[in-house]
Write a protein that holds these residues in place. Sequence first.
Motif, short mmCIF file in Angstrom:
data_model
loop_
_atom_site.label_atom_id
_atom_site.label_comp_id
_atom_site.label_asym_id
_atom_site.label_seq_id
_atom_site.Cartn_x
_atom_site.Cartn_y
_atom_site.Cartn_z
N ILE A 89 0.87 -1.18 0.00
CA ILE A 89 0.00 0.00 0.00
C ILE A 89 0.90 1.23 0.00
CG2 ILE A 89 -1.70 1.33 1.31
CD1 ILE A 89 -2.78 -1.29 2.41
N LEU A 90 0.68 2.13 -0.94
CA LEU A 90 1.48 3.35 -1.05
C LEU A 90 0.96 4.37 -0.05
CD1 LEU A 90 3.65 4.98 -2.55
CD2 LEU A 90 1.89 5.66 -4.18
N ASP A 91 1.85 4.80 0.86
CA ASP A 91 1.45 5.67 1.96
C ASP A 91 2.50 6.74 2.18
OD1 ASP A 91 0.51 6.82 4.25
OD2 ASP A 91 0.99 5.13 5.56
N THR A 92 2.23 7.96 1.73
CA THR A 92 3.20 9.05 1.88
C THR A 92 3.40 9.44 3.34
OG1 THR A 92 1.44 10.69 1.50
CG2 THR A 92 2.80 10.03 -0.40
N GLY A 93 2.52 9.00 4.24
CA GLY A 93 2.69 9.29 5.65
C GLY A 93 3.65 8.35 6.35
N SER A 94 4.11 7.31 5.66
CA SER A 94 5.04 6.36 6.25
C SER A 94 6.47 6.80 5.99
CB SER A 94 4.80 4.98 5.62
OG SER A 94 5.86 4.11 5.93
N PRO A 95 7.39 6.51 6.94
CA PRO A 95 8.78 6.94 6.75
C PRO A 95 9.54 6.11 5.73
CG PRO A 95 8.58 5.66 8.74
CD PRO A 95 7.19 5.87 8.24
N GLY A 96 9.13 4.93 5.43
CA GLY A 96 9.86 4.07 4.50
C GLY A 96 9.10 2.81 4.23
N LEU A 97 9.43 1.74 4.93
CA LEU A 97 8.79 0.45 4.69
C LEU A 97 8.33 -0.15 6.02
CD1 LEU A 97 8.10 -1.80 2.63
CD2 LEU A 97 10.36 -2.77 3.08
N ILE A 98 7.05 -0.48 6.09
CA ILE A 98 6.48 -1.18 7.23
C ILE A 98 5.97 -2.53 6.71
CG2 ILE A 98 4.71 -1.23 9.01
CD1 ILE A 98 5.74 2.07 7.60
N LEU A 99 6.57 -3.61 7.15
CA LEU A 99 6.22 -4.94 6.66
C LEU A 99 5.02 -5.48 7.40
CD1 LEU A 99 9.78 -6.54 6.37
CD2 LEU A 99 8.45 -5.38 4.59
N ASN A 100 4.12 -6.11 6.66
CA ASN A 100 2.94 -6.75 7.24
C ASN A 100 3.36 -8.11 7.77
OD1 ASN A 100 0.42 -7.68 7.91
ND2 ASN A 100 -0.27 -7.96 5.80
N LYS A 101 3.92 -8.10 8.98
CA LYS A 101 4.44 -9.33 9.56
C LYS A 101 4.42 -9.21 11.07
CE LYS A 101 8.36 -12.52 9.26
NZ LYS A 101 9.71 -12.74 8.65
N LYS A 102 3.92 -10.24 11.72
CA LYS A 102 3.92 -10.25 13.18
C LYS A 102 5.35 -10.32 13.69
CE LYS A 102 1.74 -12.57 17.11
NZ LYS A 102 0.83 -13.68 17.52
N PRO A 103 5.77 -9.36 14.50
CA PRO A 103 7.16 -9.36 14.97
C PRO A 103 7.47 -10.59 15.81
CG PRO A 103 6.08 -7.24 15.41
CD PRO A 103 5.00 -8.21 15.00
N GLN A 104 8.57 -11.27 15.48
CA GLN A 104 8.99 -12.41 16.29
C GLN A 104 9.54 -11.93 17.63
OE1 GLN A 104 11.76 -14.69 13.96
NE2 GLN A 104 10.15 -15.59 12.68
N LYS A 105 10.12 -10.74 17.59
CA LYS A 105 10.66 -10.13 18.81
C LYS A 105 10.21 -8.69 18.85
CE LYS A 105 14.94 -9.15 21.31
NZ LYS A 105 16.43 -9.24 21.28
N HIS A 106 9.53 -8.31 19.91
CA HIS A 106 9.05 -6.94 20.04
C HIS A 106 10.23 -6.01 20.35
CE1 HIS A 106 4.91 -8.76 21.30
NE2 HIS A 106 5.20 -8.95 20.04
N SER A 107 10.23 -4.87 19.69
CA SER A 107 11.31 -3.91 19.89
C SER A 107 11.28 -3.35 21.30
CB SER A 107 11.17 -2.76 18.88
OG SER A 107 12.14 -1.76 19.15
N GLU A 108 12.44 -3.27 21.94
CA GLU A 108 12.55 -2.68 23.27
C GLU A 108 12.79 -1.18 23.17
OE1 GLU A 108 15.59 -4.77 25.32
OE2 GLU A 108 14.48 -6.67 25.41
N GLN A 109 13.01 -0.67 21.95
CA GLN A 109 13.29 0.75 21.76
C GLN A 109 12.07 1.53 21.30
OE1 GLN A 109 16.85 0.30 19.10
NE2 GLN A 109 17.72 1.77 20.55
N TYR A 110 11.03 0.84 20.84
CA TYR A 110 9.90 1.52 20.24
C TYR A 110 8.58 1.01 20.83
CZ TYR A 110 13.43 2.51 16.72
OH TYR A 110 14.57 2.90 16.09
N VAL A 111 7.62 1.89 20.90
CA VAL A 111 6.25 1.51 21.19
C VAL A 111 5.36 2.21 20.16
CG1 VAL A 111 6.01 3.36 22.90
CG2 VAL A 111 4.39 1.45 22.90
#
Length: 305
Positions: free
Chosen positions: A72-94
């Motif tokens: 999906i083309l989204d000019t509000g996104s910074p780059g690429l957001i993959l449609n994938k359930k994270p195997q490991k949740h980021s400890e730096q981001y919420v």
Amino acid sequence: MSKLHTLLVLLLLSVSCWAQEEISYTALSISAPENKAFSKTSFIDNTFDNFQLVGGLVFVEGEMEGKKAKFILDTGSPGLILNKKPQKHSEQYVAAGLTGNTSIGETIVSELRILNITKSNFTAYQMDLAHIENEILHKFDGLIGGEVFADGILYLDYKNQKWAVIDEIDESEKILEISFELVEHFLVLKVEVDHKERRFVMDTGAEINLMDEKVFRALTKEMIKSSSELAIQGASQENIGSPCAVLDAIYINEQEFAEQTFSIVDFGFINEGLKEPFDGLIGFPFFQDKKIAFDFKSEKIYLWE
């Protein structure tokens, strides 16, 4: 202790509009720190391709890690957001948005090819968007944003469903030129609403227009032509109710755009910490049947009249 970054997510899915019998979807907008990974982008001559409209969402095709992929083309996104359930949740981001929090992860993409662009070795985000696929009945691999197209001018012809990244604008054509300010990864432009200047985000990943409820409450009665109700689902898969209203007109660069429909939501969380708050968001109802281009270097939007 690692610093916690908040990723602002405007992933909204409106599942019903009872008065107008419409179904609308708004894709992802996210503000984030710059990529930590080394990245390289190459850009060659103009290449036009078809895109697919699903409701008001723009679906484009490319290759990722050597395999065909749909985004999906989204000019509000910074780059690429993959449609994938994270195997490991980021400890730096919420990830947080209008309807609650959701899990997010990070990964490194070795190569992305789309149109005339090749992007290598860069950080992408991961988020489970399966519930969006289920609602729109279309599979997709992720959301691709303006950062990917920053070395050229992103061109979209909604009427003919053609798109490209071009290197220049033909000044002989009749075009409305609109300046915007890049705030994080948001394209922010000045919009006149009811004789007052407001700050709106413009986003190709949004199938609905949004307006802050405080701005809406300040409108004169003459501005509101009709109203109804809308149900919105977000990245957290929770629902919120929202009024929606047809406004008489908005003005951009003194150009009138009549009878624009806005869903009314509380922008309080979105604007938290911002020096200058956002008053709304402009999406597909504005783009429909138009030709539009986004120049991220000069911070200009070009609209063919």
